[in-house]
Design a protein around this motif. Sequence first.
Motif, PDB file in Angstrom:
ATOM      1  N   LEU A   1       2.336  -2.397  -0.183  1.00 40.99           N
ATOM      2  CA  LEU A   1       1.836  -1.130   0.409  1.00 40.99           C
ATOM      3  C   LEU A   1       0.801  -0.983  -0.242  1.00 40.99           C
ATOM      4  O   LEU A   1       0.297   0.168   0.324  1.00 40.99           O
ATOM      5  CB  LEU A   1       2.551  -0.629  -0.755  1.00 40.99           C
ATOM      6  CG  LEU A   1       4.400   0.007  -1.404  1.00 40.99           C
ATOM      7  CD1 LEU A   1       5.136   0.495  -2.334  1.00 40.99           C
ATOM      8  CD2 LEU A   1       4.884   0.240  -0.014  1.00 40.99           C
TER       9      LEU A   1
ATOM     10  N   LEU B   1      -1.171  -2.584   1.533  1.00 41.76           N
ATOM     11  CA  LEU B   1      -1.648  -3.026   3.146  1.00 41.76           C
ATOM     12  C   LEU B   1      -1.788  -1.146   3.469  1.00 41.76           C
ATOM     13  O   LEU B   1      -2.091  -1.590   4.518  1.00 41.76           O
ATOM     14  CB  LEU B   1      -0.998  -4.068   3.851  1.00 41.76           C
ATOM     15  CG  LEU B   1      -1.618  -5.300   3.490  1.00 41.76           C
ATOM     16  CD1 LEU B   1      -1.084  -6.164   4.169  1.00 41.76           C
ATOM     17  CD2 LEU B   1      -2.767  -5.318   3.911  1.00 41.76           C
ATOM     18  N   VAL B   2      -0.801  -0.626   3.547  1.00 42.73           N
ATOM     19  CA  VAL B   2      -0.177   0.735   3.823  1.00 42.73           C
ATOM     20  C   VAL B   2      -1.296   1.181   3.536  1.00 42.73           C
ATOM     21  O   VAL B   2      -1.318   2.397   4.694  1.00 42.73           O
ATOM     22  CB  VAL B   2       1.224   0.987   3.340  1.00 42.73           C
ATOM     23  CG1 VAL B   2       1.327   2.557   3.882  1.00 42.73           C
ATOM     24  CG2 VAL B   2       2.269   0.152   3.884  1.00 42.73           C
ATOM     25  N   PHE B   3      -2.021   1.869   2.464  1.00 41.85           N
ATOM     26  CA  PHE B   3      -2.356   2.389   2.403  1.00 41.85           C
ATOM     27  C   PHE B   3      -3.238   2.181   2.641  1.00 41.85           C
ATOM     28  O   PHE B   3      -4.134   2.733   3.459  1.00 41.85           O
ATOM     29  CB  PHE B   3      -3.028   3.013   0.916  1.00 41.85           C
ATOM     30  CG  PHE B   3      -1.985   3.938  -0.153  1.00 41.85           C
ATOM     31  CD1 PHE B   3      -1.140   5.266   0.335  1.00 41.85           C
ATOM     32  CD2 PHE B   3      -0.984   3.559  -0.792  1.00 41.85           C
ATOM     33  CE1 PHE B   3      -0.807   5.857   0.083  1.00 41.85           C
ATOM     34  CE2 PHE B   3       0.509   3.648  -1.333  1.00 41.85           C
ATOM     35  CZ  PHE B   3       0.412   5.273  -0.930  1.00 41.85           C
TER      36      PHE B   3
END
Lengths: 331, 482
Positions: free
Chosen positions: A103, A105-107
């Motif tokens: 998550l 990494l997503v941001f």
Amino acid sequence: MTDPLLPVDAYLVKSLPEIWFGAVLFSLGMYVVLDGFDFGIGMLYATRTDERERETFLAAFGPVWDANEVWIVAFGTMLLAAFPRVYSRLLADNYLLALGFVLALVFRGLGPELREQRDDERWKRYTDYAFIGGSVFAPLLLGMLAGRWLFGGATLPVALTGVGLVAVSIVTGAAFLAARTEPGLASELRPYGIGATLAYLGGVVVLLGTVVLTASGGAADAVLSLPVAAVVALSIAVGLGGSVLARRGRYRAWLASALALPTLLTTLVAILLYPTIYPLTGLLVREAVVSPLALNLVTVLGFPVLLLVLWYFKFLYGVFSGPIEGGGYGG
Amino acid sequence: MGPITLLGAIDPGLVTFLSPELASRIQFGWTISVHIIFASLSIGLAPFIIYFTWKDVRTNEQRYARLRSFWVKVFAAGFVMGTVTGIPMSFQFGTNFPQFAEVAGELIGGPLAFEAKMAFFLEAVFLGVLLYGRDRVKDRTYVLSSVLVGFGAWLSGFWILIVNAWMQTPRGYEMVTRNGMEVAKLTDPFAAFLTPRMPWMYVHMMNASVISVALLVAGVSAYIVWKKPDTEAWNTALKLAVVLLIISAPFQAVHGDAYGRHVEDTQPQKFAAMEAHYETGQADLHLLAFPKSPEGLTDPRAENLVTVSLPAVGSFLASGGDFDAEVIGLNEYEENPPVALVFWSFRFMVGLGFLFIGLALWGGYLMYRGRLSDSTRYLKAMIAASPFGYAALLTGWYVTEIGRQPWVIQGELKTSEAVSSTLTGAEATLTLVAFVVLYVGLILTALYILKWLVREELRSLGLRESSGDRWHGPIPWVSSDD
């Protein structure tokens, strides 16, 4: 079935499982080195308020971060291909950490992507939060995951591994930017890099000391071994040497030594793991590895490609070498 | 966990979590649904990107530079979204379905590793060049980069579908005991990688991606052409997209029909669920099937369906020539997939497929008459249809994946056995909620990015949108509200 093209009952070379153990950790090392400086750039970004400087930071990792990030996928899938039990247990045992990491990494990935879509101060602030937050939490959680892998549930070593990865990312990020931007900005970034180096080195010593004092038998013995001592000594030498180079303004040399730190860290992980591959379960490399045919196949098909991938990276970094400025690379 | 504990203290009944299995299944299904949209965007856009880049470098015409720059930006945004949604997915094999990863690791690990190394790196590295390197590399290298990016996207699909096809029709392995657990051991790589399902799936999926993106490109082009009819670039894009649709949409129907028979051969239970066929016996080939009564909507059964069928042809096809052959019905199985979901997904997909053929034929006719850009009705229809390719693609996946239940590896491992034994309902439910919230955000973001790009494009074409000139059509992202 026709005659097999590959040996079915024996590994291509006897030490193939160990080679794969090395290859898997090599991928992890590439990730920690390459995406590490992206994370570092993301964290140092928080110290800049000038819009032009911020754009320089984004331009510094824009063309390469996507490619850098693929190394974590390479690591994960290689681990799955060669050591499926380790892959599944590691992720299942650390469910929230693992998903927290992705998550983050997503941001981190979305922040810069979204930032440029809109010319609006508040919008930029929020996307910057996502970028900076992701850049802090991704290495922190990945480090904690590595800590759980190495030391099991012990709280302090796990937390220290996370913080260590954050610190080493700041070192590489600062050195990368210093080597690629104008001297003025470089000298402003230098103190962050040197401070993070000292914090990192101190953290490693405290971490290993804690393990020796608290862990029973095996882990403590592993830490007190000669290879570990050698890697730690080398890290201290490289870290301090790099800091001196940084102070003298020799930024390219500083970058080289800074990149050696995460490399040594990954080596340390490999030494601490081997010959087990998941100490918590006591599973050995030889026990966890897949059968000969499967491993031979991924070796024959995969290793030439790995060389090709390294060549791509040389090409990519070659194309985008040279000083970075706020306007990016003129793309 | 704070708020949950608080809720539990007020009323324990408020804190009910989904079971780890159900939450994991929904989570994986949801993640892959979002991921697949972006993955197929890359696959479908690849031919457009290569074509525009090549024409731009070769002819130096303004219109191709414009189209290249626009669609490369869409591609890049899609690629970032694809990456950020793909990494969690690959982790979920370990976090939520570790038993599956362990049992099948030897079979699926290789292809997944090849996907990362052969395809994903290629795409990511050369996308960097394509996005930022126009002035830094030679023209030829630049065109080659676009080809490599496109090739990477298609190769990526190849390796992923090897894994999925193996899960549908597993071959080339034997079950052995390792570390006290029954796991699949690779015995024949050719059989395992080139399963009977693989070619069917690959062609169907790649073509579905092309259709979806052709509709998207057509929709965006139609919108811009509708706003500014004399734009050369977007008339070119519209024409190109419609031509691609004329080729791909009818092909999908023909191919899908044959694919269906292959499914009947290899996964009779899934096929029976698609047709709500419960009783084993002679089977008709249904061209259309709908429930007679409202209850049939949630529980469709063959005997309560209104059908347009070719009598006994189902048996004929299933057996290869015998009109009286038995076709297996759902009653033969102890556990069945959620039949209604599969039945309706299948109808939804096929129905949309025919709609696309209609749009393609209509476009072909207009093009033949030289009136493609003049028909406001057609432009509006294409704008409205632009998201439907993805709707068909997703429902097609639901047929494939939900239709395979209760198996994760057909005939070998059940989904319920693949789920993590250490996972709690609370963990699985909370992360599910996190993924739903985050990914809804991602989808909205992707739509906004597209909207901003379109608006930017209109501005650079010298068209400022005034409020009186707003589109009040069915798709929110093309309306300008800020």
